[in-house]
Design a protein around this motif. Structure first.
Motif, PDB file in Angstrom:
ATOM      1  N   LEU A   1      -6.456   1.920   7.623  1.00 15.17           N
ATOM      2  CA  LEU A   1      -7.734   1.898   8.327  1.00 15.17           C
ATOM      3  C   LEU A   1      -8.738   1.035   7.573  1.00 15.17           C
ATOM      4  O   LEU A   1      -9.450   0.216   8.168  1.00 15.17           O
ATOM      5  N   GLU A   2      -8.780   1.190   6.252  1.00 18.25           N
ATOM      6  CA  GLU A   2      -9.704   0.396   5.443  1.00 18.25           C
ATOM      7  C   GLU A   2      -9.298  -1.084   5.425  1.00 18.25           C
ATOM      8  O   GLU A   2     -10.141  -1.968   5.584  1.00 18.25           O
TER       9      GLU A   2
ATOM     10  N   PRO B   1     -26.669  -9.382   7.554  1.00 17.28           N
ATOM     11  CA  PRO B   1     -25.781  -8.437   6.880  1.00 17.28           C
ATOM     12  C   PRO B   1     -25.224  -7.440   7.902  1.00 17.28           C
ATOM     13  O   PRO B   1     -25.908  -7.127   8.865  1.00 17.28           O
ATOM     14  N   PRO B   2     -23.987  -6.871   7.734  1.00 21.94           N
ATOM     15  CA  PRO B   2     -23.063  -7.205   6.652  1.00 21.94           C
ATOM     16  C   PRO B   2     -22.216  -8.443   6.939  1.00 21.94           C
ATOM     17  O   PRO B   2     -21.391  -8.823   6.134  1.00 21.94           O
TER      18      PRO B   2
ATOM     19  N   SER C   1     -15.914  -7.006  -0.360  1.00 21.78           N
ATOM     20  CA  SER C   1     -15.891  -6.246  -1.606  1.00 21.78           C
ATOM     21  C   SER C   1     -17.033  -6.661  -2.509  1.00 21.78           C
ATOM     22  O   SER C   1     -17.542  -7.787  -2.418  1.00 21.78           O
ATOM     23  N   ASP C   2     -17.420  -5.741  -3.405  1.00 20.69           N
ATOM     24  CA  ASP C   2     -18.348  -6.115  -4.472  1.00 20.69           C
ATOM     25  C   ASP C   2     -17.580  -6.473  -5.740  1.00 20.69           C
ATOM     26  O   ASP C   2     -18.179  -6.674  -6.798  1.00 20.69           O
TER      27      ASP C   2
ATOM     28  N   GLY D   1     -12.362  -3.315   4.893  1.00 24.54           N
ATOM     29  CA  GLY D   1     -12.976  -2.609   3.781  1.00 24.54           C
ATOM     30  C   GLY D   1     -14.466  -2.404   3.927  1.00 24.54           C
ATOM     31  O   GLY D   1     -15.153  -2.067   2.954  1.00 24.54           O
ATOM     32  N   LEU D   2     -14.985  -2.579   5.150  1.00 23.47           N
ATOM     33  CA  LEU D   2     -16.438  -2.486   5.347  1.00 23.47           C
ATOM     34  C   LEU D   2     -16.956  -1.082   5.050  1.00 23.47           C
ATOM     35  O   LEU D   2     -18.061  -0.922   4.532  1.00 23.47           O
ATOM     36  N   ASN D   3     -16.151  -0.058   5.371  1.00 17.93           N
ATOM     37  CA  ASN D   3     -16.591   1.308   5.093  1.00 17.93           C
ATOM     38  C   ASN D   3     -16.698   1.542   3.592  1.00 17.93           C
ATOM     39  O   ASN D   3     -17.685   2.092   3.097  1.00 17.93           O
ATOM     40  N   SER D   4     -15.690   1.110   2.849  1.00 17.65           N
ATOM     41  CA  SER D   4     -15.734   1.259   1.388  1.00 17.65           C
ATOM     42  C   SER D   4     -16.890   0.468   0.794  1.00 17.65           C
ATOM     43  O   SER D   4     -17.568   0.933  -0.130  1.00 17.65           O
TER      44      SER D   4
END
Length: 587
Positions: free
Chosen positions: A391-392, A42-43, A299-300, A397-400
């Motif tokens: 940026l995301e 992970p991730p 994403s989840d 989108g790893l930060n989100s």
């Protein structure tokens, strides 16, 4: 493989929960081919790696394979390409004959693993054991979706991807090497060979990045990028009768391409030109579906249980379970700013009317053409404030994802006002009723410049009554790449460009003529968003997306010191073309 190269795989069989022994079969096989390592930690595992226990428990043999030249597999790495597609086809045949297999195979996975599915599905031939695939976040055209935006290189994204490849191709073989068990160790030479694998990745991407930066052939569309573009092979997927469930995101790195994959496959299955827009009421196949939501690459899915959909899709096509059939219109989407799901048949979405909004004086985005002509000056700037959404998006989108997983909430990608410094902004009047924006978007800029190159970057935002600018989507165009491909560009009946497709080959590139009025049709990446009453749509027009869009060395020299004048109104108006719909018109 047929050329003698050994690819390494992990095979996971369903077991009897009471005895731990292999369960009675036979079972279909779900196959996934990953360049990130079949033991990716992970991730990175979110991009593919490790087994999926729920699918295995539900009666599927699962096979994870390291792509040629990655992880612990032999051979030399090359992104996509005919050798990798041939490997995929041979793996499908091999997997269908595994002990306890029922002879049917499905493919699954995200990102590279999703793109690989499309190439494999095109390579297997008719009457193959491959019956269904489930590609999540797959590109249509690697050059136009992610390597560049309108010909302007996405250097941070390309560098980031190359770093991920190199790192994981050291970490994953190391994990394989130290994992207890009787499995063969990674390649002769042990850890020295592991280090070499990371070096191999760097040696592949390093020259490619250097060539793009220098303005070499890799900076343009052509054979190199064509070999990575699924849009070239989608008709063959349909000819092979493979069922395809596509999943994409309005904030995904491949946001542009996922609806195009859907349209091309639906067209190909029903005998229409794959590169054409779908027509309202055209014949559809139940073998192609698309699900889109307000998601980044990793994403989840806002709690949506994607594995439930995978199980239904594979149960129907690989187990003949009629109760698992997914009914209703084949294109389902959730817009930004709305929790409801909408359903339609075609793309472009027929319920959404392409609507002109003119760039006018005083920063107005108007449905009525301005009465008289005016000019707005925009000086070229190579950098400025960072757009949080960019940026995301380009960090996948790893930060989100991490913030959400920790129970927090990401805020820096929720307000785009800082990207407006030094830019031109145009805003509509408030919407007086709920309005859905859904589908392809085009911005036509009529302008003069005093340089031989221009760079246009357009952001679209939802402006709330309290002034917060929620970013929705963006597009960009390097002025020398403005030439359109008439066979792949989508037009309205009156000849207006609906979705531009720029040729972007070296031969098609044309310098901007200083002082000459020039028309630029900018492809703003498609999206879906709900505007509540009182909200407004804002266009921000600027010349950079820092630090993501980095023109190559020759372009930077030509751009330096430029001053642009945008034409507002008059005989050559600039306008935004957006697809707008009443939300109640969609089911």
């Amino acid at each position: 493989m047929s050329d003698g190269v050994v690819l390494r795989a992990n095979i996971h069989y369903p077991t009897d929960p009471e005895t731990g022994e292999p369960a009675a079969g036979p079972f279909p096989v779900l196959l996934s081919m990953t360049p990130y390592g079949k033991l990716a930690p992970p991730p990175a595992a979110q991009l593919g790696g490790g087994p999926t226990p729920r699918l295995i428990r539900r009666g599927y043999i699962e096979v994870m394979v390291d792509v040629r030249g990655t992880g612990t597999s032999g051979g030399s790495f090359e992104m996509m390409g005919p050798v990798q597609a041939r490997d995929g086809a041979e793996l499908v045949t091999w997997a269908s004959a595994l002990p306890n297999s029922n002879g049917r195979v499905g493919l699954f996975g995200i990102s590279y693993l999703a793109i690989n599915q499309l190439f494999t599905a095109a390579a297997v031939g008719p009457d193959s054991p491959l019956k269904a695939i489930f590609p999540v976040m797959a590109t249509n055209d690697f050059y136009r979706d992610v390597a560049t935006m309108g010909g302007a290189p996405h250097m941070l994204a390309v560098r980031g991807y190359s770093a991920v490849y190199a790192l994981l191709n050291v970490v994953s073989p190391t994990l394989e090497f130290v994992t207890p068990g009787r499995h063969p160790r990674p390649r002769a030479g042990g850890l020295a060979a592991v280090r070499q694998r990371g070096k191999d990745q760097r040696n592949y991407f390093g020259p490619l990045i250097a060539e793009v930066q220098a303005g070499g052939d890799a900076a343009y569309a052509g054979p190199l990028w064509d070999s990575m573009c699924p849009d070239q092979i989608l008709p063959q997927v349909a000819a092979n009768n493979v069922a395809v469930f596509l999943v994409g995101g309005w904030h995904d790195a491949f946001q542009r391409g996922e609806p195009l994959n859907y349209a091309a496959l639906q067209n190909a299955y029903t005998g229409r030109p794959p590169s054409a827009p779908m027509q309202p009421g055209q014949t559809l196949t139940d073998r192609v579906k698309l699900l889109m939501g307000p998601w980044y690459h990793v994403s989840d899915f806002d709690g949506l249980q994607m594995q439930d959909l995978q199980l239904r899709w594979f149960d129907y096509w690989l187990k003949d379970d009629e109760a698992a059939a997914i009914s209703g219109p084949p294109f389902a989407f959730q817009p930004i700013g709305d929790r409801r799901w909408y359903h339609t048949r075609e793309y472009p979405i027929p319920e959404a009317t392409p609507t002109r909004l003119y760039l006018a004086q005083a920063g107005l985005l108007s449905a009525d053409p301005p009465e008289g002509p005016s000019l707005a000056a925009l000086p070229y700037r190579s950098r400025g404030p960072v757009s949080g959404r960019s940026l995301e998006q380009w960090s996948l989108g790893l930060n989100s994802y991490a913030t959400t997983a920790a129970g927090g909430r990401t805020r820096h990608d929720q307000d785009n006002r800082r990207a407006q410094r030094g830019a031109l902004t145009y805003t509509t009047e408030p919407f007086d009723s709920p309005t859905l924006l859904a589908g392809p978007i085009m911005l036509r800029v009529q302008a003069t410049a005093d340089t031989t190159e221009t760079l246009w970057v357009a952001h679209l935002d939802d402006v709330a009554p309290d002034g917060v600018n929620r970013p929705l989507t963006m597009g960009a165009l390097l002025g020398s790449h403005r030439e359109l491909d008439p066979d792949r560009t989508w037009y309205l009946p009156d000849g207006t460009v609906l979705r531009p497709h720029h040729i972007s080959t070296r031969a098609a590139v044309r310098p901007v003529v200083p002082g000459e009025l020039t028309s630029y049709d900018i492809e703003v990446f498609p999206t879906a968003a709900l505007f509540e009453p009182g909200h407004r749509l804002r266009l921000t027009l600027t010349t950079y997306d820092f630090p993501h869009l980095v023109p190559n060395a020759p372009a930077r020299e030509a751009l330096a010191g430029g001053l642009y004048h945008v034409h507002q109104g008059g005989p050559t108006p600039s306008f935004l073309l957006v697809p707008l719909a009443d939300p109640d018109s969609l089911s």
